[in-house]
Enzyme design. Structure first.
Site, PDB file in Angstrom:
ATOM      1  N   ALA A   1       9.690  -7.436   5.779  1.00 45.79           N
ATOM      2  CA  ALA A   1       8.444  -8.201   5.876  1.00 45.79           C
ATOM      3  C   ALA A   1       8.447  -9.329   4.852  1.00 45.79           C
ATOM      4  CB  ALA A   1       7.249  -7.288   5.658  1.00 45.79           C
ATOM      5  N   THR A   2       9.103  -9.106   3.734  1.00 45.95           N
ATOM      6  CA  THR A   2       9.203 -10.169   2.727  1.00 45.95           C
ATOM      7  C   THR A   2       9.854 -11.401   3.347  1.00 45.95           C
ATOM      8  OG1 THR A   2       9.345  -8.556   0.937  1.00 45.95           O
ATOM      9  CG2 THR A   2      10.212 -10.750   0.469  1.00 45.95           C
TER      10      THR A   2
ATOM     11  N   SER B   1       6.559  -4.393   8.836  1.00 44.38           N
ATOM     12  CA  SER B   1       7.758  -3.803   8.240  1.00 44.38           C
ATOM     13  C   SER B   1       7.957  -2.383   8.772  1.00 44.38           C
ATOM     14  CB  SER B   1       7.572  -3.762   6.718  1.00 44.38           C
ATOM     15  OG  SER B   1       8.701  -3.210   6.091  1.00 44.38           O
TER      16      SER B   1
ATOM     17  N   HIS C   1       9.625   0.234   7.468  1.00 47.13           N
ATOM     18  CA  HIS C   1       9.626   1.413   6.580  1.00 47.13           C
ATOM     19  C   HIS C   1       8.231   1.867   6.161  1.00 47.13           C
ATOM     20  CE1 HIS C   1       9.205  -0.291   2.371  1.00 47.13           C
ATOM     21  NE2 HIS C   1       9.580  -1.393   2.978  1.00 47.13           N
TER      22      HIS C   1
ATOM     23  N   CYS D   1       5.069  -2.135  -6.727  1.00 47.65           N
ATOM     24  CA  CYS D   1       5.804  -3.350  -7.074  1.00 47.65           C
ATOM     25  C   CYS D   1       5.583  -3.726  -8.532  1.00 47.65           C
ATOM     26  CB  CYS D   1       5.364  -4.510  -6.187  1.00 47.65           C
ATOM     27  SG  CYS D   1       5.433  -4.083  -4.464  1.00 47.65           S
TER      28      CYS D   1
HETATM   29  N1  PLP Z   1       3.391  -6.861   2.191  1.00 52.10           N
HETATM   30  C1  PLP Z   1       2.812  -5.711   1.836  1.00 52.10           C
HETATM   31  C2  PLP Z   1       1.334  -5.581   1.922  1.00 52.10           C
HETATM   32  C3  PLP Z   1       3.594  -4.645   1.387  1.00 52.10           C
HETATM   33  O1  PLP Z   1       3.010  -3.504   1.019  1.00 52.10           O
HETATM   34  C4  PLP Z   1       4.995  -4.812   1.319  1.00 52.10           C
HETATM   35  C5  PLP Z   1       5.857  -3.739   0.773  1.00 52.10           C
HETATM   36  O2  PLP Z   1       5.628  -3.235  -0.297  1.00 52.10           O
HETATM   37  C6  PLP Z   1       5.549  -6.028   1.737  1.00 52.10           C
HETATM   38  C7  PLP Z   1       4.726  -7.018   2.166  1.00 52.10           C
HETATM   39  C8  PLP Z   1       7.031  -6.239   1.749  1.00 52.10           C
HETATM   40  O3  PLP Z   1       7.616  -5.484   2.784  1.00 52.10           O
HETATM   41  P1  PLP Z   1       9.214  -5.251   2.841  1.00 52.10           P
HETATM   42  O4  PLP Z   1       9.477  -4.063   1.967  1.00 52.10           O
HETATM   43  O5  PLP Z   1       9.517  -4.996   4.281  1.00 52.10           O
HETATM   44  O6  PLP Z   1       9.841  -6.498   2.349  1.00 52.10           O
END
Ligand code: PLP
Length: 372
Positions: free
Chosen positions: A69-70, A194, A196, A315
């Site tokens: 998702a990032t 995402s 996971h 994070c």
């Molecule tokens: N956006 C939110 C709200 C999230 O909780 C996360 C993951 O912690 C992300 C984005 C990033 O997702 P990914 O781990 O798939 O990069």
């Protein structure tokens, strides 16, 4: 070990493991090659794409797979800026967004984008009148998440999209914590998800794009994913994401009812003295972010090593910095330091959650006694 960190990641569903297995053990073909095996892999990827699309549930767009998702959020922001028409040089976002949005926006601001980061109220909600006042015909994009990863607070994305569209802006929503947990709001043009976080594998995400609002490519190469996101897709990861999305779609209401029961049981087991961070009413109940006067949350984590839970945010954990989300809802440094996040979901049993909450409450009381 009691796992109470469902916002950081979720256990992989057994159905997902079963679906992925042949694509790891035997079926190694490149889904972009013209052989029969390649076609078989491509067909499996397309089934998975439909499953993810169905779970997202929005009409008039398409799904492109990404590595996370990032990546989807970086792509949506940077690719929309690249395609912008002259005159629209402004992005509006919110102080409680994930770092994938905030840091990308900061990077774009360094490249000359005019960035506005709106505050939230003490409940963690965006003031829609403030958004309306801030919008003008310079705004290219408005980025607001559906469910916050730290405090679980939901934003009204349909109303936000209506307001932003009224000013001609594109709407991006980070729906990572919303997919499979609540029904996604209609309205946004770009939606990042995402695997996971919905009991799928790590290393795969997706960007849902309304037709005509697709961002310019961020990654160039072989022209996969409609020529918008190059790179060989992993059939195993796509199939896993698809299986997780199908399950999430089928079980969304059942899972929601389950976490709602768990929320009530957790609050009861914790007992008095705990304050919920962020709105209780506009919230996904699988996220219980709480604080207690005088508690040192880092010490609590060290004291209860067999319970996996988090400081304000996974994070921010270990960075030593107080969470930007907790600060945005007006918590001071001490209050932020006394906050913990319990995240539970499909595979959490009421008994393990209640036992963990009772132990947490006891450990907090012991801290209080020691510090008195
Ligand atoms: N956006 C939110 C709200 C999230 O909780 C996360 C993951 O912690 C992300 C984005 C990033 O997702 P990914 O781990 O798939 O990069």
């Amino acid at each position: 070990m009691t796992y109470l960190d469902y916002q950081a990641t979720t256990p992989v569903a057994p159905e997902v493991v079963t679906a992925m297995q042949p694509w790891i053990e035997e079926k190694f073909a490149n889904p972009h090659s013209p052989s029969r095996w390649g076609h078989e892999a491509a067909a499996a990827v397309e089934v998975a794409r439909k499953q993810v699309d169905k779970a997202i549930g929005l009409k008039g767009g398409s799904v492109a797979f990404t590595g996370s998702a990032t990546e989807a959020l970086n792509w949506a922001l940077k690719g929309t800026v690249e395609k912008r028409h002259k005159g629209r040089n402004r992005i509006i976002t919110v102080a409680t967004e994930h770092a994938a949005v905030l840091d990308s926006c900061e990077w774009l601001a360094d490249q000359g984008i005019d960035l506005t980061v709106l505050p939230v109220d003490r409940e963690g909600r965006l003031d829609l009148d403030l958004l309306e006042r801030e919008l003008d015909n310079q705004v290219l994009l408005v980025a607001v998440m559906m469910v916050n990863n730290e405090i679980g607070v939901r934003q009204p994305l349909t109303a936000i999209s209506d307001i932003a569209h009224g000013a001609g802006a594109i709407v991006l929503s980070d729906a990572v914590q919303a997919l499979g947990r609540v029904e996604l709001c209609n309205g946004p043009d770009l939606v990042a998800v995402s695997a996971h976080k919905i009991h799928g594998p790590k290393g795969i995400g997706a960007l849902w794009m309304r037709k005509g609002k697709e961002p310019a490519p961020l990654i160039h190469g072989g022209g996969q994913e409609q020529g918008l996101r190059s790179g060989t897709l992993s059939p195993a990861l796509c199939v896993g994401f698809g299986a997780a999305a199908k399950l999430a779609d089928e079980r969304c209401t059942r899972d929601y009812d389950h976490v709602q029961r768990l929320w009530k049981a957790a609050i009861h087991a914790l007992g008095p003295g705990w304050i919920v961070n962020g709105s209780v009413d506009h919230r996904y109940p699988g996220n219980l972010n709480i604080r207690r006067e005088g508690v040192d949350s880092a010490r609590l984590i060290a004291d209860l090593r067999d319970i996996a839970f988090s400081l304000g945010s996974a994070c921010a954990s270990g960075s030593g910095r107080p969470s930007h989300v907790l600060r945005a809802i007006g918590l001071d440094y001490r209050e932020a330091r006394s906050s913990i996040r319990l995240g539970f979901g499909r595979y959490t049993t009421q008994q393990e959650l209640v036992e963990a909450c009772q132990r947490l409450a006891k450990a907090a009381l012991e801290q209080e006694k020691l510090d008195a």
